[in-house]
Design an enzyme around this catalytic site. Structure first.
Site, PDB file in Angstrom:
ATOM      1  CG  HIS A  93       9.236  -6.453  -4.119  1.00  0.00           C
ATOM      2  ND1 HIS A  93       9.184  -6.000  -2.810  1.00  0.00           N
ATOM      3  CD2 HIS A  93       8.105  -6.003  -4.708  1.00  0.00           C
ATOM      4  CE1 HIS A  93       8.086  -5.302  -2.622  1.00  0.00           C
ATOM      5  NE2 HIS A  93       7.394  -5.293  -3.764  1.00  0.00           N
ATOM      6  CG  HIS A 153       3.060  -5.881   3.220  1.00  0.00           C
ATOM      7  ND1 HIS A 153       2.331  -4.713   3.295  1.00  0.00           N
ATOM      8  CD2 HIS A 153       3.954  -5.674   2.223  1.00  0.00           C
ATOM      9  CE1 HIS A 153       2.755  -3.858   2.385  1.00  0.00           C
ATOM     10  NE2 HIS A 153       3.743  -4.435   1.721  1.00  0.00           N
ATOM     11  CG  ASN A 191       4.280  -0.810   0.031  1.00  0.00           C
ATOM     12  OD1 ASN A 191       4.751  -1.908   0.289  1.00  0.00           O
ATOM     13  ND2 ASN A 191       3.576  -0.593  -1.065  1.00  0.00           N
ATOM     14  CG  ASP A 195       4.579  -4.252  -6.712  1.00  0.00           C
ATOM     15  OD1 ASP A 195       5.322  -4.343  -5.720  1.00  0.00           O
ATOM     16  OD2 ASP A 195       3.338  -4.303  -6.637  1.00  0.00           O
ATOM     17  CG  HIS A 196       3.477  -0.200  -5.272  1.00  0.00           C
ATOM     18  ND1 HIS A 196       2.447  -0.278  -6.175  1.00  0.00           N
ATOM     19  CD2 HIS A 196       3.146  -1.041  -4.264  1.00  0.00           C
ATOM     20  CE1 HIS A 196       1.530  -1.129  -5.734  1.00  0.00           C
ATOM     21  NE2 HIS A 196       1.940  -1.610  -4.583  1.00  0.00           N
TER      22      HIS A 196
END
Length: 261
Positions: A153, A180, A42, A69-70
């Protein structure tokens, strides 16, 4: 021999990078850290990572960067993933996905740390079975690394806990990322594996999981899309420190970390 492993929760945007740069050196010094693992998916304006940010995060003192996932949100990172052995994507993505699925980091003490990243499947995008893929990698890493650390994750606490218990005695430390929000359940499982469900976020705590509060509330109230800009106040680094004995391969302690800049 004891190894002190610092795992840092999702670095969110410029605020996350700023607090990392300020806080990490003193954390490493104060706790005698031997290996720093940080999730940085992120770091680019809240979603993805770029080659420039990869270099800047490494320059802050991070040894191994993990993604989730990003991972491919910024396509320019693909050559970095293919060429470097200090940044890893989730192991249970497609075999055709670019990047390496595991890495071995050699500490200054001479002991080595094998690091695996897995992505959850509950409330997440489709992925291969994390249990099966971890088994396959563990067989290789156990022959090469003194201890093994696994990042999960994932969204669901149940899935992270299931993987941790499955890996009890197989890995030295299992920690979660993605939500988070740091959890207060750090523990050592019966066979000696350290575990914490989620190590939290590195970035702006006056936010909704790193994003601007007002726009998130507007979106939730109205069902209208608003930009989820990265917030900028109350910067903190979140993570956990695991102390691991390389002879027994067991975790001796897990300590949550939250440091303000």
């Amino acid at each position: 021999m004891k190894l002190n492993i610092l795992c840092i929760g999702d670095i969110v945007g410029r605020p996350g990078r700023e607090v990392l740069e300020k806080v990490l050196p003193q954390l490493k010094s104060a706790h005698g850290i031997d290996c720093v693992i940080a999730n940085a998916e992120n770091s680019a304006a809240g979603s993805g990572i770029t080659p420039k940010l990869y270099k800047s995060i490494k320059a802050c003192g991070v040894d191994i960067i993990t993604l989730g996932d990003h991972a491919y949100k910024r396509r320019e990172i693909v050559p970095i993933l293919e060429e470097n052995r200090d940044i890893i994507r989730p192991a249970n993505l497609s075999r055709s996905a670019p990047g390496c699925a595991e890495v071995i980091f050699n500490t200054a003490k001479g002991a080595s740390v094998g690091i695996i990243s897995l992505i959850g499947r509950v409330f997440m995008q489709p992925a291969n079975c994390p249990f099966e893929h971890c088994d396959n990698i563990l067989g290789r890493l156990k022959k090469q690394a003194d201890i093994i650390v696994v990042e999960v994750h994932g969204e669901a606490t149940s899935e992270k806990a299931a993987l941790a218990h499955y890996l009890d005695g197989k890995a030295s430390f299992v920690f979660g990322t993605h939500t988070h929000v740091q959890t207060a359940d750090e523990r050592i499982l019966p066979k000696g594996t350290g575990f914490i469900t989620d190590i939290g976020m590195t970035g702006p705590f006056h936010s909704i999981i790193g994003r601007d509060i007002e726009n998130v509330i507007k979106s939730m109230r109205t069902q209208v899309n608003f930009p989820f800009d990265v917030a900028g106040e109350d910067l903190r680094l979140s993570g956990a420190i695991a102390v691991i004995d390389t002879a027994s391969k067991k975790t001796e302690s897990v300590t949550r970390v939250i440091e303000k800049s």
